[in-house]
Enzyme design. Structure first.
Site, PDB file in Angstrom:
ATOM      1  CD  GLU A  96      -2.824  -1.207   2.507  1.00 57.34           C
ATOM      2  OE1 GLU A  96      -2.651  -0.675   3.415  1.00 57.34           O
ATOM      3  OE2 GLU A  96      -3.482  -2.333   2.549  1.00 57.34           O
ATOM      4  CG  ASN A 112      -0.836  -7.038  -1.184  1.00 59.42           C
ATOM      5  OD1 ASN A 112      -1.404  -7.810  -2.076  1.00 59.42           O
ATOM      6  ND2 ASN A 112      -1.459  -6.943  -0.051  1.00 59.42           N
ATOM      7  CD  GLU A 137      -4.926  -7.773   1.805  1.00 62.19           C
ATOM      8  OE1 GLU A 137      -5.544  -7.016   2.295  1.00 62.19           O
ATOM      9  OE2 GLU A 137      -3.798  -7.634   1.914  1.00 62.19           O
TER      10      GLU A 137
HETATM   11  O1  9MR Z   1      -7.736  -7.925   8.431  1.00 59.52           O
HETATM   12  C1  9MR Z   1      -6.915  -7.014   9.292  1.00 59.52           C
HETATM   13  C2  9MR Z   1      -7.517  -6.566  10.391  1.00 59.52           C
HETATM   14  O2  9MR Z   1      -7.577  -7.612  11.454  1.00 59.52           O
HETATM   15  C3  9MR Z   1      -6.351  -5.454  10.937  1.00 59.52           C
HETATM   16  O3  9MR Z   1      -7.307  -4.835  12.359  1.00 59.52           O
HETATM   17  C4  9MR Z   1      -6.132  -4.467  10.031  1.00 59.52           C
HETATM   18  C5  9MR Z   1      -5.150  -3.571  10.504  1.00 59.52           C
HETATM   19  O4  9MR Z   1      -4.651  -2.615   9.558  1.00 59.52           O
HETATM   20  O5  9MR Z   1      -5.716  -5.196   8.849  1.00 59.52           O
HETATM   21  C6  9MR Z   1      -6.592  -5.981   8.187  1.00 59.52           C
HETATM   22  O6  9MR Z   1      -5.944  -6.293   7.029  1.00 59.52           O
HETATM   23  C7  9MR Z   1      -5.606  -5.490   6.107  1.00 59.52           C
HETATM   24  C8  9MR Z   1      -4.118  -6.068   5.516  1.00 59.52           C
HETATM   25  O7  9MR Z   1      -3.542  -6.338   6.280  1.00 59.52           O
HETATM   26  C9  9MR Z   1      -3.780  -5.033   4.245  1.00 59.52           C
HETATM   27  N1  9MR Z   1      -4.962  -4.605   3.574  1.00 59.52           N
HETATM   28  C10 9MR Z   1      -6.100  -4.319   4.027  1.00 59.52           C
HETATM   29  C11 9MR Z   1      -6.384  -5.272   4.953  1.00 59.52           C
HETATM   30  C12 9MR Z   1      -8.060  -4.756   5.552  1.00 59.52           C
HETATM   31  O8  9MR Z   1      -7.836  -3.468   6.338  1.00 59.52           O
END
Ligand code: 9MR
Length: 451
Positions: free
Chosen positions: A172, A212, A278
């Protein structure tokens, strides 16, 4: 070709006896193609992971949080359906290096060993990111932050070396308008992303290294173009990058775009794998889940799909019910659509058919299959009947000529019609063709003309 004999919905419900009867019927109609399709159906896999594996060794995976591994209802589905796992939070920077130079791997190791002991691949997520940084890193800047980031990449990638098949090295890093996200990492210098990739390659030379991001699904979007340009630049300059992950969170107002397959193809054309990393879709519409599946299957370098959670209740956006299983573990209609799409997918073939030209041109050219590489393949052509010939060959779209040997070979404006002439190296020549997502198609001889 498949559905003209038995509609897919009906095939899915056929019992063994009905299938056998249909196979006999198809053979008596001398429809070998239909018979092959039915044989595929007869062995249709009944889980996402098994079916994906049959589609050119792809995977169907899910994000897994360590604390769900003690939930029996959860692990029943996980173990049955998925052959790839991404730790949801346990490999992030705050989890693995909560204090500078103190690394904690317990929950991540737990997921890795759980998955690997069951034959599931693990994708590492994520080494360098503006978010979920531990407090100590958030406060850093400049060369101290650059060194700390590289140290983190080195330590974590080394710890999981040989255990993860791929890493989200950087996550990101772009804004929606295509500019670089103005994070503390970006402020250490525009080359921070490539520095992270180089460090990861040194630490784990065998892991695929991925960039990613979210909202890089629509080909006509500034952010998609910006990431594409970065990957092209990295490839041109030899920065080690092997894959691009499209997060594909079609939740929170972002929709599946009609250009999705084009985006996958375009990234693949840069000689990187693409993965859907994802996936979740608001209210789990059957059509969008089916389209995503079919789009991935249509691109040979789309190597796998990961949904971001198992049941709706496991989702980071659970109120949108975006996943394939209900909170109580029942398969949703979107699940059936994904499995059917996987089972109906074309099995990639690595062998080229032999072709011969229409007669009358005073010579004959025949094709034989050569080596198949990841993104391209070789074709050999033998000409007989003349030493002074013109052979015209058609490529299946969107394949393109990459190189050739022992003849002069030129492509026309469409890139799909090749003309070969002798160049003094005899009557056996060959050429290399980029798949560009079409792994099943092979060239055909259109004509061989002597004189
Ligand atoms: O699913 C993840 C959630 O449990 C966390 O709180 C969050 C914190 O940033 O991250 C979520 O996963 C993310 C992933 O690592 C990167 N892309 C976006 C996802 C959804 O927020």
């Amino acid at each position: 070709m498949i559905s003209h004999s038995v509609p897919p919905a009906r095939r899915a419900r056929l019992g063994g006896g009905a299938r056998a009867a249909l196979i006999v019927g198809a053979l008596s109609a001398a429809s070998i193609v239909a018979a092959m399709a039915l044989q595929n159906t007869a062995t249709a896999a009944s889980t996402l992971g098994a079916s994906a594996a049959e589609r050119g060794g792809r995977y169907y995976g899910t994000a897994v949080p360590a604390n769900k591994l003690s939930d029996g209802a959860y692990t029943t589905i996980l173990n049955r359906e998925f052959n790839q796992v991404t730790p949801e939070n346990e490999m992030k920077i705050d989890a693995t290096e909560p204090n500078q130079n103190q690394f904690t791997y317990g929950p991540a190791d737990q997921i890795v060993s759980y998955a690997r002991s069951r034959g599931m691949r693990v994708k590492g997520h994520t080494l360098a990111w503006h978010s979920q940084q531990p407090g100590w890193m958030q406060q850093m800047s400049g060369s101290a932050l650059r060194s700390a980031m590289l140290n983190h990449v080195r330590q974590v990638a080394t710890h999981f070396r040989g255990q993860v098949f791929a890493w989200d090295v950087v996550n990101e890093a772009f804004e929606e308008n295509g500019s670089r996200r103005n994070s503390n990492l970006q402020q250490t210098g525009n080359d921070w992303i490539e520095a992270a990739f180089r460090e990861a390659r040194t630490a784990d030379p065998n892991a695929k290294l991925c960039y990613n991001d979210y909202n890089i699904d629509n080909w006509n979007y500034a952010k998609t173009q910006a990431v594409f340009n970065m990957v092209r630049d990295f490839k041109n300059r030899g920065v080690p990058i092997d894959c691009v992950g499209l997060q594909s969170h079609f939740t929170g107002g972002s929709n599946y775009p009609s250009s999705y397959r084009t985006t996958l193809q375009q990234f693949a054309s840069l000689n990187v794998d693409v993965q859907i990393t994802e996936l979740d879709i608001r209210n789990a519409p059957v059509d969008a889940y089916r389209n995503v599946t079919n789009d991935c299957l249509a691109v040979s370098r789309c190597t796998g799909i990961t949904v971001w959670g198992v049941r709706d209740s496991d989702s980071w956006r659970s109120s949108e019910n975006p996943l394939l299983f209900t909170g109580s573990g029942a398969k949703k209609p979107a699940y059936d659509a994904v499995l059917a799409a996987l089972n109906n997918g074309v099995i990639p073939t690595a062998t080229a058919p032999t072709s011969s030209p229409p007669g009358g041109g005073g010579c004959t050219a025949s094709i034989s299959a050569g080596t198949v590489f990841g993104d391209r393949y070789n074709t050999n052509v033998a000409v007989s009947g003349s030493n002074n010939w013109t052979v015209v060959i058609a490529l299946p779209s969107p394949q393109r000529l990459q190189s050739n040997w022992n003849a002069t070979v030129t492509a026309d404006g469409s890139g799909l019609v090749l003309t070969a002439r002798p160049n003094g190296n005899g009557n056996n020549f060959g050429f290399t063709t980029y798949f560009n997502g079409n792994t099943g198609g092979r060239p055909t001889i259109r004509s061989c003309t002597a004189g």
